[in-house]
Design a protein around this motif. Structure first.
Motif, PDB file in Angstrom:
ATOM      1  N   TYR A  10       0.850  -1.198   0.000  1.00 25.14           N
ATOM      2  CA  TYR A  10       0.000   0.000   0.000  1.00 25.14           C
ATOM      3  C   TYR A  10       0.888   1.251   0.000  1.00 25.14           C
ATOM      4  N   ALA A  11       1.839   1.305   0.930  1.00 25.56           N
ATOM      5  CA  ALA A  11       2.727   2.471   1.049  1.00 25.56           C
ATOM      6  C   ALA A  11       3.540   2.667  -0.234  1.00 25.56           C
ATOM      7  N   GLU A  12       4.044   1.582  -0.807  1.00 21.69           N
ATOM      8  CA  GLU A  12       4.842   1.682  -2.030  1.00 21.69           C
ATOM      9  C   GLU A  12       4.005   2.171  -3.206  1.00 21.69           C
ATOM     10  N   ALA A  13       2.787   1.662  -3.336  1.00 21.83           N
ATOM     11  CA  ALA A  13       1.917   2.070  -4.435  1.00 21.83           C
ATOM     12  C   ALA A  13       1.521   3.536  -4.312  1.00 21.83           C
ATOM     13  N   VAL A  14       1.231   3.980  -3.092  1.00 22.56           N
ATOM     14  CA  VAL A  14       0.874   5.391  -2.889  1.00 22.56           C
ATOM     15  C   VAL A  14       2.076   6.277  -3.220  1.00 22.56           C
ATOM     16  N   TYR A  15       3.252   5.927  -2.721  1.00 20.90           N
ATOM     17  CA  TYR A  15       4.449   6.738  -2.994  1.00 20.90           C
ATOM     18  C   TYR A  15       4.698   6.826  -4.505  1.00 20.90           C
ATOM     19  N   ALA A  16       4.522   5.708  -5.213  1.00 22.06           N
ATOM     20  CA  ALA A  16       4.749   5.666  -6.663  1.00 22.06           C
ATOM     21  C   ALA A  16       3.589   6.265  -7.458  1.00 22.06           C
ATOM     22  N   ARG A  62       4.842  13.731  -3.787  1.00 18.37           N
ATOM     23  CA  ARG A  62       4.678  12.312  -3.458  1.00 18.37           C
ATOM     24  C   ARG A  62       4.082  12.244  -2.059  1.00 18.37           C
ATOM     25  N   VAL A  63       3.508  11.092  -1.730  1.00 25.47           N
ATOM     26  CA  VAL A  63       2.976  10.878  -0.392  1.00 25.47           C
ATOM     27  C   VAL A  63       3.686   9.662   0.197  1.00 25.47           C
ATOM     28  N   GLN A  64       4.308   9.894   1.340  1.00 25.65           N
ATOM     29  CA  GLN A  64       4.965   8.815   2.078  1.00 25.65           C
ATOM     30  C   GLN A  64       4.009   8.364   3.180  1.00 25.65           C
ATOM     31  N   VAL A  65       3.658   7.077   3.156  1.00 25.47           N
ATOM     32  CA  VAL A  65       2.746   6.519   4.151  1.00 25.47           C
ATOM     33  C   VAL A  65       3.554   5.628   5.092  1.00 25.47           C
ATOM     34  N   THR A  66       3.370   5.853   6.384  1.00 24.28           N
ATOM     35  CA  THR A  66       3.977   4.983   7.391  1.00 24.28           C
ATOM     36  C   THR A  66       2.878   4.541   8.352  1.00 24.28           C
ATOM     37  N   PHE A  67       3.072   3.372   8.933  1.00 29.40           N
ATOM     38  CA  PHE A  67       2.103   2.796   9.858  1.00 29.40           C
ATOM     39  C   PHE A  67       2.779   2.509  11.179  1.00 29.40           C
ATOM     40  N   ASP A  68       2.050   2.719  12.265  1.00 30.38           N
ATOM     41  CA  ASP A  68       2.564   2.295  13.561  1.00 30.38           C
ATOM     42  C   ASP A  68       1.428   1.752  14.417  1.00 30.38           C
ATOM     43  N   ASP A  69       1.811   1.098  15.476  1.00 30.75           N
ATOM     44  CA  ASP A  69       0.870   0.409  16.366  1.00 30.75           C
ATOM     45  C   ASP A  69      -0.044  -0.523  15.563  1.00 30.75           C
ATOM     46  N   VAL A  81      -7.007  -5.868  10.430  1.00 23.96           N
ATOM     47  CA  VAL A  81      -5.799  -5.077  10.664  1.00 23.96           C
ATOM     48  C   VAL A  81      -6.239  -3.687  11.082  1.00 23.96           C
ATOM     49  N   HIS A  82      -5.628  -3.166  12.129  1.00 23.46           N
ATOM     50  CA  HIS A  82      -5.828  -1.749  12.393  1.00 23.46           C
ATOM     51  C   HIS A  82      -4.511  -1.144  12.821  1.00 23.46           C
ATOM     52  N   ALA A  83      -4.344   0.133  12.452  1.00 22.51           N
ATOM     53  CA  ALA A  83      -3.077   0.821  12.679  1.00 22.51           C
ATOM     54  C   ALA A  83      -3.321   2.319  12.645  1.00 22.51           C
ATOM     55  N   PHE A  84      -2.321   3.040  13.095  1.00 28.71           N
ATOM     56  CA  PHE A  84      -2.293   4.479  12.901  1.00 28.71           C
ATOM     57  C   PHE A  84      -1.466   4.733  11.647  1.00 28.71           C
ATOM     58  N   ALA A  85      -1.969   5.574  10.769  1.00 26.92           N
ATOM     59  CA  ALA A  85      -1.281   5.874   9.517  1.00 26.92           C
ATOM     60  C   ALA A  85      -0.874   7.337   9.495  1.00 26.92           C
ATOM     61  N   THR A  86       0.310   7.588   8.982  1.00 21.60           N
ATOM     62  CA  THR A  86       0.778   8.949   8.756  1.00 21.60           C
ATOM     63  C   THR A  86       0.964   9.119   7.255  1.00 21.60           C
ATOM     64  N   TYR A  87       0.347  10.144   6.720  1.00 24.60           N
ATOM     65  CA  TYR A  87       0.472  10.499   5.310  1.00 24.60           C
ATOM     66  C   TYR A  87       1.270  11.804   5.260  1.00 24.60           C
ATOM     67  N   ALA A  88       2.493  11.740   4.728  1.00 23.84           N
ATOM     68  CA  ALA A  88       3.361  12.919   4.661  1.00 23.84           C
ATOM     69  C   ALA A  88       3.515  13.344   3.205  1.00 23.84           C
ATOM     70  N   GLY A  89       3.203  14.600   2.924  1.00 22.89           N
ATOM     71  CA  GLY A  89       3.404  15.152   1.593  1.00 22.89           C
ATOM     72  C   GLY A  89       4.862  15.538   1.422  1.00 22.89           C
ATOM     73  N   LEU A  90       5.478  15.065   0.343  1.00 29.12           N
ATOM     74  CA  LEU A  90       6.886  15.347   0.058  1.00 29.12           C
ATOM     75  C   LEU A  90       6.999  16.115  -1.251  1.00 29.12           C
ATOM     76  N   SER A  91       7.901  17.077  -1.276  1.00 31.85           N
ATOM     77  CA  SER A  91       8.155  17.817  -2.508  1.00 31.85           C
ATOM     78  C   SER A  91       8.869  16.906  -3.498  1.00 31.85           C
TER      79      SER A  91
END
Length: 139
Positions: A10-16, A62-69, A81-91
């Motif tokens: 998921y994170a790789e597809a969003v970033y790409a 680009r959007v970098q997605v990371t998951f924790d907990d 599955v449940h998690a906290f997701a961070t969506y970071a906008g990158l230049s």
């Protein structure tokens, strides 16, 4: 694909910004309760439209997605599955421009020999008095 691999894909597809790679993680009859815009998206085609619009709105970002907990519960027929997701906008140069957090719950079901997302629910807590959604999780 185990839950951790689904989240990584998921994170790789969003970033790409790869619509096809992201949609490949979802069941054709997926229902998504997304945090933005509409109350729900029913089916892969409805979800495709949202993803295509999101990726098109990014311009060069680009959007970098990371998951924790990350927490999972696996049965022979279903994975929760449940998690906290961070969506970071990158230049375009990789500089972090902004970020937001939300809560993500996924229900995965078997389709042949793979797990696919049958239901996705993203949310963030809202202040009772103002109704404003809090997109920044306390540290």
């Amino acid at each position: 694909m185990p839950p951790e691999q689904i989240l990584r894909a998921y994170a790789e597809a969003v970033y790409a910004r790869d619509t096809q790679a992201l949609l490949a993680l979802y069941h054709p009859q997926v229902t998504v309760y997304d945090l933005w815009e509409h109350w729900q998206y029913d089916g892969l085609n409805a979800w495709r439209g949202m993803i295509e619009g999101w990726f098109a709105s990014l311009g060069e970002e680009r959007v970098q997605v990371t998951f924790d907990d990350i927490r999972t519960h696996v049965t022979p027929d279903m994975v929760l599955v449940h998690a906290f997701a961070t969506y970071a906008g990158l230049s375009a140069s990789g500089e972090r421009l902004r970020a937001m957090n939300n809560r993500l719950s996924l229900t995965l079901t078997r389709s042949g020999d793979q797990w696919l997302i049958l239901h996705e629910h993203s949310s963030a807590p809202a202040d009772f008095e103002s109704g404003k959604v809090n997109l920044h999780r306390p540290a």
